[in-house]
Structure formats: C-alpha cells, structure tokens
Scaffold this active site. Structure first.
Site, mmCIF file in Angstrom:
data_model
loop_
_atom_site.group_PDB
_atom_site.id
_atom_site.type_symbol
_atom_site.label_atom_id
_atom_site.label_comp_id
_atom_site.label_asym_id
_atom_site.label_seq_id
_atom_site.Cartn_x
_atom_site.Cartn_y
_atom_site.Cartn_z
ATOM 1 N N CYS A 9 1.332 -0.880 -0.124
ATOM 2 C CA CYS A 9 -0.254 -0.066 0.164
ATOM 3 C C CYS A 9 1.249 1.607 -0.083
ATOM 4 O O CYS A 9 2.068 1.400 0.131
ATOM 5 C CB CYS A 9 -1.085 0.423 1.183
ATOM 6 S SG CYS A 9 -1.893 -1.377 1.674
ATOM 7 N N LYS B 17 7.081 -3.705 -4.739
ATOM 8 C CA LYS B 17 8.126 -3.450 -4.945
ATOM 9 C C LYS B 17 8.468 -3.486 -3.479
ATOM 10 O O LYS B 17 9.363 -3.775 -3.090
ATOM 11 C CB LYS B 17 7.797 -1.661 -5.276
ATOM 12 C CG LYS B 17 9.248 -0.881 -5.443
ATOM 13 C CD LYS B 17 10.236 -1.913 -5.899
ATOM 14 C CE LYS B 17 11.097 -1.551 -6.468
ATOM 15 N NZ LYS B 17 12.468 -2.777 -7.201
ATOM 16 N N HIS C 178 19.918 -35.793 -11.861
ATOM 17 C CA HIS C 178 19.025 -36.636 -10.741
ATOM 18 C C HIS C 178 17.543 -35.960 -10.734
ATOM 19 O O HIS C 178 16.551 -36.072 -9.091
ATOM 20 C CB HIS C 178 19.943 -35.737 -9.292
ATOM 21 C CG HIS C 178 20.969 -36.394 -9.592
ATOM 22 N ND1 HIS C 178 21.569 -37.242 -9.361
ATOM 23 C CD2 HIS C 178 21.796 -35.334 -9.855
ATOM 24 C CE1 HIS C 178 23.144 -37.041 -9.234
ATOM 25 N NE2 HIS C 178 22.991 -36.027 -9.547
ATOM 26 N N ARG D 126 4.918 0.650 -6.866
ATOM 27 C CA ARG D 126 4.783 -0.444 -5.133
ATOM 28 C C ARG D 126 4.050 -1.814 -5.310
ATOM 29 O O ARG D 126 3.832 -2.114 -4.369
ATOM 30 C CB ARG D 126 4.293 0.183 -3.713
ATOM 31 C CG ARG D 126 5.119 1.887 -3.707
ATOM 32 C CD ARG D 126 4.896 2.870 -2.249
ATOM 33 N NE ARG D 126 4.418 2.220 -1.284
ATOM 34 C CZ ARG D 126 5.329 2.163 -0.499
ATOM 35 N NH1 ARG D 126 6.368 2.952 -0.205
ATOM 36 N NH2 ARG D 126 4.729 1.326 0.829
ATOM 37 N N TRP E 187 -2.993 -2.238 -1.183
ATOM 38 C CA TRP E 187 -2.268 -4.203 -1.729
ATOM 39 C C TRP E 187 -3.056 -4.657 -1.100
ATOM 40 O O TRP E 187 -2.569 -4.951 0.419
ATOM 41 C CB TRP E 187 -0.725 -4.119 -1.754
ATOM 42 C CG TRP E 187 -0.466 -5.284 -2.589
ATOM 43 C CD1 TRP E 187 -0.388 -5.314 -4.044
ATOM 44 C CD2 TRP E 187 0.198 -6.239 -1.591
ATOM 45 N NE1 TRP E 187 0.438 -6.748 -3.998
ATOM 46 C CE2 TRP E 187 0.720 -6.909 -2.764
ATOM 47 C CE3 TRP E 187 0.366 -6.497 -0.473
ATOM 48 C CZ2 TRP E 187 1.003 -8.903 -2.653
ATOM 49 C CZ3 TRP E 187 0.707 -7.655 -0.402
ATOM 50 C CH2 TRP E 187 0.958 -8.753 -1.469
ATOM 51 N N GLU F 56 8.114 -13.080 -12.487
ATOM 52 C CA GLU F 56 7.843 -12.179 -11.978
ATOM 53 C C GLU F 56 7.219 -11.100 -12.830
ATOM 54 O O GLU F 56 6.074 -10.663 -12.833
ATOM 55 C CB GLU F 56 8.739 -11.528 -10.705
ATOM 56 C CG GLU F 56 9.713 -10.523 -11.357
ATOM 57 C CD GLU F 56 10.323 -9.749 -9.863
ATOM 58 O OE1 GLU F 56 11.206 -9.875 -10.694
ATOM 59 O OE2 GLU F 56 9.268 -9.288 -9.367
ATOM 60 N N LYS G 108 13.446 -13.061 -12.509
ATOM 61 C CA LYS G 108 13.187 -12.172 -12.940
ATOM 62 C C LYS G 108 11.763 -12.896 -13.807
ATOM 63 O O LYS G 108 10.958 -12.204 -14.736
ATOM 64 C CB LYS G 108 14.355 -11.765 -13.718
ATOM 65 C CG LYS G 108 14.367 -9.910 -14.110
ATOM 66 C CD LYS G 108 14.896 -9.082 -13.017
ATOM 67 C CE LYS G 108 14.575 -9.583 -11.912
ATOM 68 N NZ LYS G 108 14.499 -9.218 -10.423
ATOM 69 N N GLU H 257 18.708 -15.540 -10.239
ATOM 70 C CA GLU H 257 18.150 -14.468 -10.396
ATOM 71 C C GLU H 257 17.026 -14.299 -11.829
ATOM 72 O O GLU H 257 16.254 -13.808 -11.707
ATOM 73 C CB GLU H 257 19.716 -13.501 -9.901
ATOM 74 C CG GLU H 257 18.951 -11.893 -10.537
ATOM 75 C CD GLU H 257 17.692 -11.299 -9.432
ATOM 76 O OE1 GLU H 257 17.360 -12.376 -8.583
ATOM 77 O OE2 GLU H 257 16.993 -10.516 -9.805
ATOM 78 N N ASN I 47 -1.258 1.318 5.491
ATOM 79 C CA ASN I 47 -0.096 1.317 5.047
ATOM 80 C C ASN I 47 0.179 -0.713 6.307
ATOM 81 O O ASN I 47 0.293 0.350 7.079
ATOM 82 C CB ASN I 47 0.945 1.182 4.544
ATOM 83 C CG ASN I 47 1.344 0.913 3.755
ATOM 84 O OD1 ASN I 47 1.848 -0.381 3.978
ATOM 85 N ND2 ASN I 47 2.883 1.633 4.154
ATOM 86 N N GLY I 48 0.125 -1.575 5.894
ATOM 87 C CA GLY I 48 0.631 -2.412 6.725
ATOM 88 C C GLY I 48 -0.236 -3.149 7.204
ATOM 89 O O GLY I 48 -1.707 -3.141 6.630
HETATM 90 C C1 AGP Z 1 12.584 -8.101 -7.525
HETATM 91 O O1 AGP Z 1 12.993 -8.378 -8.475
HETATM 92 C C2 AGP Z 1 11.889 -8.655 -6.590
HETATM 93 N N1 AGP Z 1 10.796 -7.834 -6.780
HETATM 94 C C3 AGP Z 1 11.194 -9.070 -4.532
HETATM 95 O O2 AGP Z 1 12.311 -10.160 -5.000
HETATM 96 C C4 AGP Z 1 12.699 -7.753 -4.455
HETATM 97 O O3 AGP Z 1 13.871 -8.189 -4.748
HETATM 98 C C5 AGP Z 1 12.600 -8.446 -2.858
HETATM 99 O O4 AGP Z 1 11.207 -8.257 -2.579
HETATM 100 C C6 AGP Z 1 13.620 -7.949 -1.654
HETATM 101 O O5 AGP Z 1 13.181 -6.367 -1.734
HETATM 102 P P1 AGP Z 1 13.751 -5.228 -0.653
HETATM 103 O O6 AGP Z 1 15.848 -5.198 -1.680
HETATM 104 O O7 AGP Z 1 13.866 -4.380 -1.198
HETATM 105 O O8 AGP Z 1 14.300 -6.222 0.251
#
Ligand code: AGP
Length: 606
Positions: free
Chosen positions: A2, A601, A502, A27, A75, A486, A483, A479, A99-100
């Site tokens: 949020c 985010k 395996h 976000r 969110w 997501e 990517k 990674e 938020n939260g």
């Molecule tokens: C990365 O593409 C993601 N959106 C996510 O994994 C992110 O790296 C993770 O939530 C950690 O966030 P931070 O670096 O703000 O702690």
C-alpha cells in the site's frame, strides 16, 4: 504494498493526491482512493483497480474541492480487492488510510462489535478507524495515542478528524512514512519519490511519532505529547530519476542505468586502487576475523547474497551462509557474537529482513546493511552501513539494485580477503582494477539488447522453462529465473546444471526452452555436457556465455556472447541479458512490465 499520501496547503488537493499516488503506483496496488476536506465534510472517492478507475469515479461523482486530504493505493491483505475494501475507511468522526497490518484486528473488532459498532468492509483498516473514533473525545492526539497503545502490528496511518477541517494527522509503527515540507504546504507519503515534484525536504517519521499537518504549520509529537525537534532531511535524488525519460518502461530505463549506477556506487569507495570503505565508517580492522558470515535477504537481494557467498568464500576463505530472511528469523539460527550478518535490501524496509537484522543484533552478531533507500529502517538500525547509490528503483522487478548490491559484495569480498590476509595487496589491486572496468563491460552487455529481444521471442509461448548454471552461474540463473517469473508469468526453475540428471531432466520435452549461463571457464565442459543432454532430449537451448567460450551447435540453438572479463566478475555482465530476456518476454506477452500482478515493490508486511 500500500501507498499513503497526504496534503495540506493552499492548492486544491484532489489532483495533487492523484499525482503523488501515481508516483507510488510502482509499489503495486489493486485499488485506490482519496478523502478530501470539502468545507466541513470529508468527501471520499475510491475504486477498485488502477488510478484511472478512480479518476473515472471522480468524473462521475464529482471532484472534491478542498485543500487538505489523504490518498491511498491498496495492496489487499485483509479482504479481496473491491470498492468497499478500498481505502480511505471511515469510523464515524475519523477517516483513515493505512499501510501494513493490524495484527490484533480480530480481537479489536469483536470488542467494538460488543460496543454496538457495525463494519462494512473486511479490512483491518476499518477496525483501526473505528477504534480511533471509539477513543475520540474531542482530542485527536489523545485518540491516536490510545489507539497506538492498543493495536499491534506494523503499520502507518494517515488520519483526518471531521472536527478538524484542514488538518491531516499521521502516525507509524514500523511501516515507513515521511513528512514533506514545501513552501506553505506539507505532505505525508510512504516514500519520498511521491513528493519530489513538490519538495525534497522531509522529516522521517519514527515509530510512535505523530505528525500534525495543519494550515498553521507542521509539528511532530511523541506519544507523551512532547513536541519534537527533528532534523530536516534532503533528498538528493534527481526528480527525473523517478520519471521514465522516454523509455517504454522503468525496468528498461533501470537496466540501461546500470553502468552509471555501478560507477557511482564504487567510485568513492576506492582509494589508490584499493577498496576503501572508510567513507562508510568501515575499516579493514572491522572486517577482520569473523568466524562465519551470514547473508540474509529476500528475493533478488538474496540472490545478490548468493553471488557474495561464492566470491567471499573463494577470496577470503570465510564460510558464508545465505539465508532467506523469512526462514532465518524463525529458525533459531546458529549466529554468535563472532559472526557478521550482512542484510541486503533495496528498500531497507522489507519486514522479514528487518526482523532478521534485529534478531542478529539480539544474538550478539555484528551487522552490516547494504541498502539503497536512504534513512530506511534497516539502514538506521544496522551496526555498519554501505549505501548502494543506484537512485530510486521504480520497477517492481529489481535490476539496477541487484547490480549495485553485487558491486558492493565485490568491494566487501576484496576488503574481507585483504583484512584476513587471504589475498595480498597486489592481488587486491588487480581485482579492484578489473571491477573499475565493469561499467564499460556492462554497457556492452546492455547493447546486446536485440539479441536478448530475439531470445525472448523464442520463449514467449513457452509454458515452462529451465535455467541452469554451475557455481556463480548457478547463483545467477536463480536471478534470471525469478526475473522471468515475476514479469512474464511463465513458470521457470533454476537448477544447478549437475543436478539435472537427478530428476529434473524428466521435465524436458520437444521444444522446451532452457537458458544456460556459461561464464566460468573451469566449469564450461561440465555445463556444456549438461546442455547437450538437454538438447538431445528436445530442449531449445539458449546460452549466455563469456567471449572466448566456444559452444558447439549440438549444445545450444542460440548464443548470446558477452565481453571478456575475469570469471569472478562475470555475474555483472551475464545478468544483463537475463534481465533483458525477462523484460522483452513480458513486453511481447503484453504484460504490465513495471507493475506485475500480485507483486509489491516493498514488502513491508510478513
Ligand atoms: C525483485 O525483482 C523482487 N521484486 C523482490 O524479490 C525483491 O528483491 C525483494 O522483495 C526484496 O526487496 P528489498 O531489496 O527491498 O528488501
């Protein structure tokens, strides 16, 4: 997660609230709303979906015309995304955005139902609004203080009391909130990028501090009603940094910004050809002699930690454990006062990473944070701090933050190795000189955009794919896989190439794409034989490899070849095509690249 905004000033604020909410769109959200003091009334407009739905709602129901208000992008956590569950929420005299998470909301809700109150939404936010109203007896601060004593969780609130037209209140426990100070106007926002168009001066609201923004000025109090005098912070981020500047998406812009971001991050941390972290207050002495190093983080930041593990272990010969923060914090981890815990976080507010940091401190370990967002909670609480200097990262899919995180891991690995005597000064100088050349090499990798675009076109219809690699290439393939998942929504797995046989190789069917990362020269033969095994079973294999590594046609169908660089630094170039492949796959699928579904985010709740 949020996003909260708020405005008190001389201008009609509905458009300002919408504009600042737009800056928080990155976000992640599923509904939005605003509340504005229209004379003595609080007018609320809210709608499920993107901000354009809220704009449409306002065209239909009228734009409230006041000069003070609050806004929110939601969110969903408690209750599905819907108009009713969208914020702001009302509780009689009180209207709030939140938020939260309010952890004890059920208990409070039952208590309030017992007092004859009714609820219209499924949210914990409405419970907080009603609780504030329950405690409200004409004094807003008293109601806020009482509420803060009775709610548990990690949250931030923007609040308006019907009896105080033109005034916005804000309070936080954990979830970040800043108070922006402009010329005859003030703001609240979940992060500073929201208000850069208006001001760069802001206060960081600490947990349990209450901000009062009124037409007569802005004041901050503690829970005992003491007026606080706080340092005014200044955001040195260029306001254009949070704009797309002609790029189709923030993610693409941020991929292109990587060479510069690395340059900025390492430049001031190198003196006379050697890593020098003294500007961060870190001496070699402080990095000497740790028995174990733990790197704790989430998502992409955790993947940066994996690269760190390989390089610290190789150069400094200190054991490194990499942990997912949400696992670490509940695992009773074996951390002692002889250990160093490195927390990596772009936002500096990730709830699990913050909890892991606090736990590590409790266990007596020394902590070091690698953080991008200035003044964030993790940055403030760690014993040692190295900022990554990437500027704001807006796209949910992290790219440049990862790049600068691994840059800092290199500086740290070189420093720890030197501090422990595992490498001598000459070797350290040689490695540092190669690191300095990386921005140029990354730039060349970015220029291979068309190759990555082509590779993306071969995966766009895939239902699933595999990423493989060995050693550092395995860390990197994780990674790459994250990517792609997501933002393209294509299922993918990353596997240590040697593990395929395996079990996982049974997944391969005719035409299934696989991406092999092959940059570690001593492991080339091994990985290439795994690629051949996949290809022989029908896989379409794309290889991302370093120049000079020759891959025969029975091992790969398409090759992206990167500039020559020392193996140990190869993740910095090899990650670029992986990012671009994910980006173009998402574009080709017509997805919302910068705001992928269900993602936020900054994950400020568990
Ligand atoms: C990365 O593409 C993601 N959106 C996510 O994994 C992110 O790296 C993770 O939530 C950690 O966030 P931070 O670096 O703000 O702690």
């Amino acid at each position: 997660m949020c996003g909260i905004v708020g405005y008190v000033g001389k201008h009609s604020c509905a458009e300002i609230l919408l504009g600042t909410l737009e800056k928080l769109e990155y976000r992640g959200y599923d509904s939005a709303g605003i509340a504005v003091f229209d004379h003595d009334n609080i007018e609320v407009r809210k709608a499920q979906g993107r901000l354009k739905n809220l704009r449409e709602r306002m065209e239909k129901d009228g734009v409230p015309s006041g000069v003070a208000g609050i806004g929110h992008t939601r969110w969903a956590t408690h209750g599905e995304p819907s108009d009713i569950n969208s914020h702001p929420h009302n509780g009689g005299n009180v209207t709030i955005v939140h938020n939260g998470i309010i952890e004890n909301y059920k208990e409070i809700k039952n208590f309030l139902i017992g007092k004859g109150r009714h609820f219209v939404s499924q949210t914990d936010t409405e419970v907080a609004a009603q609780l504030l109203d329950y405690y409200y007896n004409g004094d807003p601060i008293e109601a806020i203080v009482e509420t803060m004593h009775n709610v548990r969780g990690s949250f931030a609130l923007g609040i308006m009391f019907k009896d105080f037209p033109g005034t916005v209140f804000a309070v936080r426990k954990e979830s970040p909130l800043i108070v922006g100070i402009g010329a005859e106007e003030s703001f609240i926002a979940s992060d500073v990028t929201a208000i850069l168009n208006y001001t760069r001066d802001y206060y960081l609201l600490e947990p349990n501090e209450i901000a009062v923004l009124s037409p007569y000025g802005t004041n901050i109090y503690d829970l005992h009603y003491n007026k606080l005098s706080k340092p005014l912070m200044h955001a040195d981020w260029d306001e254009n940094a949070a704009e797309k500047q002609g790029y189709a998406h923030f993610m693409l812009k941020e991929i292109h910004e990587q060479p510069e971001a690395v340059k900025t991050t390492i430049r001031s941390r190198i003196t006379d050809g050697l890593p020098d972290l003294e500007e961060c207050g870190i001496t070699l002495e402080m990095l000497r002699g740790f028995r174990n190093i733990h790197v704790v983080a989430c998502g992409t930041a955790m993947h940066a930690g994996l690269v760190g593990k390989y390089i610290i272990e190789e150069l400094a010969r200190v054991p490194v454990n990499v942990d997912i923060a949400s696992e670490f914090r509940y695992r009773d981890p074996l951390v002692t006062k002889d250990d160093l815990v490195i927390i990596i976080s772009q936002s500096g507010e990730t709830a699990d990473s913050l909890a892991a940091l606090r736990l590590s401190k409790e266990l007596g370990a020394k902590t070091l944070a690698i953080v991008n967002a200035k003044g964030s909670s993790i940055a403030r609480e760690a014993d040692m701090l190295i900022y990554t200097l990437a500027g704001p990262e807006i796209a949910v899919a992290s790219t440049k933050a990862y790049m600068v995180q691994i840059s800092v891991m290199y500086l740290l690995a070189f420093s720890i190795a030197l501090a422990n005597g595992a490498i001598n000064e000459d070797k350290c100088r040689e490695l540092t000189a190669e690191l300095v050349k990386m921005p140029e090499r990354i730039e060349k990798a970015v220029q291979l955009e068309e190759n990555s675009q082509y590779a993306a076109s071969t995966l766009v219809n895939a239902e699933s794919l595999l990423y493989i690699g060995r050693g550092l290439d395995y860390a990197l393939s994780m990674e790459g896989s994250l990517k792609l998942k997501e933002i393209s929504y294509i299922h993918s797995e990353s596997y240590a190439a040697g593990e395929l046989k395996h079990g996982t190789i049974s997944l391969i069917t005719e035409g299934m794409p696989a991406i092999a990362v092959v940059t570690q020269k001593r492991l080339v033969e091994k990985t290439v034989s795994n690629m051949k095994e996949m290809k022989a079973r029908g896989a379409y294999v794309i290889a991302v490899c370093a120049e000079g590594i020759s891959i025969e046609s029975d091992a790969a169908d398409y090759i992206i070849s990167l500039d020559e660089c020392p193996d140990i630094l190869a993740p910095m170039t090899a990650v670029v095509p992986l990012q671009l492949i994910a980006y173009y796959t998402s574009v080709l699928k017509g997805n919302d690249v910068d705001k992928p579904r269900n993602l936020a985010k900054s994950v400020t709740v568990e």
